[in-house]
Write a protein that holds these residues in place. Sequence first.
Motif, PDB file in Angstrom:
ATOM      1  N   ASP A 125      53.281  -0.410  69.395  1.00 50.69           N
ATOM      2  CA  ASP A 125      52.334  -0.337  70.505  1.00 50.69           C
ATOM      3  C   ASP A 125      52.632  -1.480  71.481  1.00 50.69           C
ATOM      4  O   ASP A 125      52.871  -2.613  71.054  1.00 50.69           O
ATOM      5  CB  ASP A 125      50.911  -0.471  69.947  1.00 50.69           C
ATOM      6  CG  ASP A 125      49.893  -0.585  71.051  1.00 50.69           C
ATOM      7  OD1 ASP A 125      49.604   0.434  71.685  1.00 50.69           O
ATOM      8  OD2 ASP A 125      49.411  -1.716  71.307  1.00 50.69           O
ATOM      9  N   ALA A 128      50.274  -4.776  71.161  1.00 51.26           N
ATOM     10  CA  ALA A 128      50.564  -5.631  70.004  1.00 51.26           C
ATOM     11  C   ALA A 128      51.940  -6.279  70.141  1.00 51.26           C
ATOM     12  O   ALA A 128      52.107  -7.482  69.882  1.00 51.26           O
ATOM     13  CB  ALA A 128      50.487  -4.801  68.720  1.00 51.26           C
ATOM     14  N   ALA A 129      52.933  -5.496  70.573  1.00 51.45           N
ATOM     15  CA  ALA A 129      54.297  -6.028  70.701  1.00 51.45           C
ATOM     16  C   ALA A 129      54.361  -7.124  71.761  1.00 51.45           C
ATOM     17  O   ALA A 129      55.043  -8.140  71.581  1.00 51.45           O
ATOM     18  CB  ALA A 129      55.262  -4.898  71.051  1.00 51.45           C
ATOM     19  N   GLY A 131      51.964  -9.165  72.680  1.00 48.98           N
ATOM     20  CA  GLY A 131      51.372 -10.383  72.096  1.00 48.98           C
ATOM     21  C   GLY A 131      52.374 -11.095  71.197  1.00 48.98           C
ATOM     22  O   GLY A 131      52.570 -12.312  71.301  1.00 48.98           O
ATOM     23  N   GLN A 132      53.044 -10.343  70.338  1.00 54.08           N
ATOM     24  CA  GLN A 132      54.014 -10.938  69.411  1.00 54.08           C
ATOM     25  C   GLN A 132      55.190 -11.572  70.155  1.00 54.08           C
ATOM     26  O   GLN A 132      55.623 -12.682  69.828  1.00 54.08           O
ATOM     27  CB  GLN A 132      54.577  -9.861  68.468  1.00 54.08           C
ATOM     28  CG  GLN A 132      53.643  -9.474  67.340  1.00 54.08           C
ATOM     29  CD  GLN A 132      54.219  -8.286  66.570  1.00 54.08           C
ATOM     30  OE1 GLN A 132      53.722  -7.168  66.691  1.00 54.08           O
ATOM     31  NE2 GLN A 132      55.248  -8.502  65.792  1.00 54.08           N
ATOM     32  N   PRO A 157      43.894  -5.871  73.360  1.00 54.51           N
ATOM     33  CA  PRO A 157      44.996  -5.667  72.409  1.00 54.51           C
ATOM     34  C   PRO A 157      46.072  -6.761  72.459  1.00 54.51           C
ATOM     35  O   PRO A 157      46.551  -7.201  71.425  1.00 54.51           O
ATOM     36  CB  PRO A 157      45.584  -4.317  72.838  1.00 54.51           C
ATOM     37  CG  PRO A 157      44.500  -3.641  73.600  1.00 54.51           C
ATOM     38  CD  PRO A 157      43.653  -4.698  74.219  1.00 54.51           C
ATOM     39  N   VAL A 158      46.435  -7.227  73.665  1.00 55.71           N
ATOM     40  CA  VAL A 158      47.469  -8.265  73.770  1.00 55.71           C
ATOM     41  C   VAL A 158      46.928  -9.607  73.248  1.00 55.71           C
ATOM     42  O   VAL A 158      47.580 -10.291  72.460  1.00 55.71           O
ATOM     43  CB  VAL A 158      47.971  -8.411  75.229  1.00 55.71           C
ATOM     44  CG1 VAL A 158      49.008  -9.517  75.325  1.00 55.71           C
ATOM     45  CG2 VAL A 158      48.538  -7.097  75.743  1.00 55.71           C
ATOM     46  N   ARG A 160      44.502 -10.149  71.155  1.00 53.95           N
ATOM     47  CA  ARG A 160      44.259 -10.104  69.703  1.00 53.95           C
ATOM     48  C   ARG A 160      45.565 -10.319  68.935  1.00 53.95           C
ATOM     49  O   ARG A 160      45.616 -11.088  67.976  1.00 53.95           O
ATOM     50  CB  ARG A 160      43.628  -8.764  69.292  1.00 53.95           C
ATOM     51  CG  ARG A 160      42.175  -8.633  69.727  1.00 53.95           C
ATOM     52  CD  ARG A 160      41.444  -7.592  68.886  1.00 53.95           C
ATOM     53  NE  ARG A 160      41.999  -6.263  69.066  1.00 53.95           N
ATOM     54  CZ  ARG A 160      41.633  -5.405  70.010  1.00 53.95           C
ATOM     55  NH1 ARG A 160      40.698  -5.752  70.880  1.00 53.95           N
ATOM     56  NH2 ARG A 160      42.184  -4.209  70.091  1.00 53.95           N
ATOM     57  N   SER A 161      46.588  -9.634  69.376  1.00 50.56           N
ATOM     58  CA  SER A 161      47.891  -9.784  68.723  1.00 50.56           C
ATOM     59  C   SER A 161      48.405 -11.217  68.902  1.00 50.56           C
ATOM     60  O   SER A 161      48.907 -11.835  67.957  1.00 50.56           O
ATOM     61  CB  SER A 161      48.851  -8.760  69.336  1.00 50.56           C
ATOM     62  OG  SER A 161      50.173  -9.129  69.158  1.00 50.56           O
ATOM     63  N   GLY A 164      46.485 -13.701  66.705  1.00 44.46           N
ATOM     64  CA  GLY A 164      46.875 -13.553  65.298  1.00 44.46           C
ATOM     65  C   GLY A 164      48.173 -14.289  64.995  1.00 44.46           C
ATOM     66  O   GLY A 164      48.286 -14.984  63.989  1.00 44.46           O
ATOM     67  N   LEU A 165      49.139 -14.172  65.908  1.00 45.40           N
ATOM     68  CA  LEU A 165      50.432 -14.825  65.648  1.00 45.40           C
ATOM     69  C   LEU A 165      50.338 -16.343  65.869  1.00 45.40           C
ATOM     70  O   LEU A 165      50.954 -17.107  65.125  1.00 45.40           O
ATOM     71  CB  LEU A 165      51.541 -14.205  66.523  1.00 45.40           C
ATOM     72  CG  LEU A 165      52.957 -14.706  66.235  1.00 45.40           C
ATOM     73  CD1 LEU A 165      53.334 -14.603  64.743  1.00 45.40           C
ATOM     74  CD2 LEU A 165      53.987 -13.967  67.080  1.00 45.40           C
ATOM     75  N   THR A 266      60.438  -6.154  72.721  1.00 44.72           N
ATOM     76  CA  THR A 266      59.876  -6.344  71.378  1.00 44.72           C
ATOM     77  C   THR A 266      59.524  -4.996  70.743  1.00 44.72           C
ATOM     78  O   THR A 266      59.781  -4.773  69.552  1.00 44.72           O
ATOM     79  CB  THR A 266      58.644  -7.276  71.428  1.00 44.72           C
ATOM     80  OG1 THR A 266      59.023  -8.494  72.068  1.00 44.72           O
ATOM     81  CG2 THR A 266      58.114  -7.575  70.035  1.00 44.72           C
TER      82      THR A 266
END
Length: 272
Positions: A125, A128-129, A131-132, A157-158, A160-161, A164-165, A266
Motif C-alpha cells: 500500500d 504504509a510504504a 511511511g517506511q 496511513p503515512v 501511522r506507518s 511505527g518505524l 518502496t
Amino acid sequence: MTRLKADDISKVVAGLTQYDVELISKTGCSLKAIAARAAQRDLDHISASRLKIAVIPVTSGQGIIGGFTAAVAGILDYLGFDTFITQNSDVAGIAEAIHGGAEVVFAADDHKFIAFNLRTGAIADNGAATGQGYITALNQMCCGLTEKPVLVIGAGPVGRSAAGLVAKLGGLVSVYDIDVTASRALVDELRKQGQPAKVETDLDYALSRHQVIVDASPAEAVIPPRHITERTIIAAPGVPLGVPPEQRGKHSARILHDPLQIGVATMCFLVI
Ligand code: 2YJ
C-alpha cells in the motif's frame, strides 16, 4: 488523503537523476538503496532481476490524473525495471497487463494506491510504504534515531506507518493530529506494542520542542518559520509540503520531500 495534481508530478520523470543526486547528498543512499533497505531486500538480488511491471490507469472516482501513470512508470523504469503503461484502463488494463507478461501491477484510485505481485500475491500500500521509505531515509539523515525525539504530524496511513518505524528504530515518538482521537489511537497502538509514545495537542509547543519532524499532513505551511533552525531535520511525505515556500531554499539540505518517488520505489521493493 490528498489527491495528487498534474502539477505536483509533472517534473518527476525529467528530474529523477538530479533527485537521486540530492537524495544521496542528504542520506548517503540512492533511491534504490533507500527503498531496498526500507523493504529489507537484498540490492544485489534485485539488480539482477529485470522484472516486468505494468502501470494501469484507473478512471473511477475523479478519474485520470494527467501524468500520474507516466510518473509512476518513469520511477520504476529509472530503478531498472521493464515497465509499461497499459493502453487500456481499469479491468481491461488488468487483462492487458497479464497478457503482456507483467509480474507486478501498479494502480491507484482516489482512495488506494497499490502494487500487487501477480505471481506471489504480495501487495503493498502506498501509504504504509511511503511511511517506511521516508523513515528509512530520515534514519540515515539523522545518523540513527535511537533516543531521539521525533514529532510526527498527521496520524493518517503515512503518519501511522512512519510513527511505527520511528518507534521500532528506537526514536521517541510524539504525535500531533488536528483530530486528537486519531493521534490518541495511534499512540495507544504504539504503547500496546511496548513502544513509548506521546500525544501532542498543541502543535506550536510540540514544534518548539522537536528538531526532527515528520510532516505527514496534507496541510500547507504547517511548520512556521520560527520553528525551522539550522538543526531542524524534516521528512515530509505530505503533499503539499508543510514548510512555507520562502523557507525551503535555505533549509533544503535538511528537508526531504517528494510527491511519489520514495513511496513508489518502496512499494515495488516490498512486492518483489
Ligand atoms: O490512474 C490515475 O491516473 C488516477 N486514478 C490516479 C489516482 C491517484 N491517487 C491519488 O492521488 C490518491 N489520493 C492517493 C495517492 C497517494 C500518494 N501518496
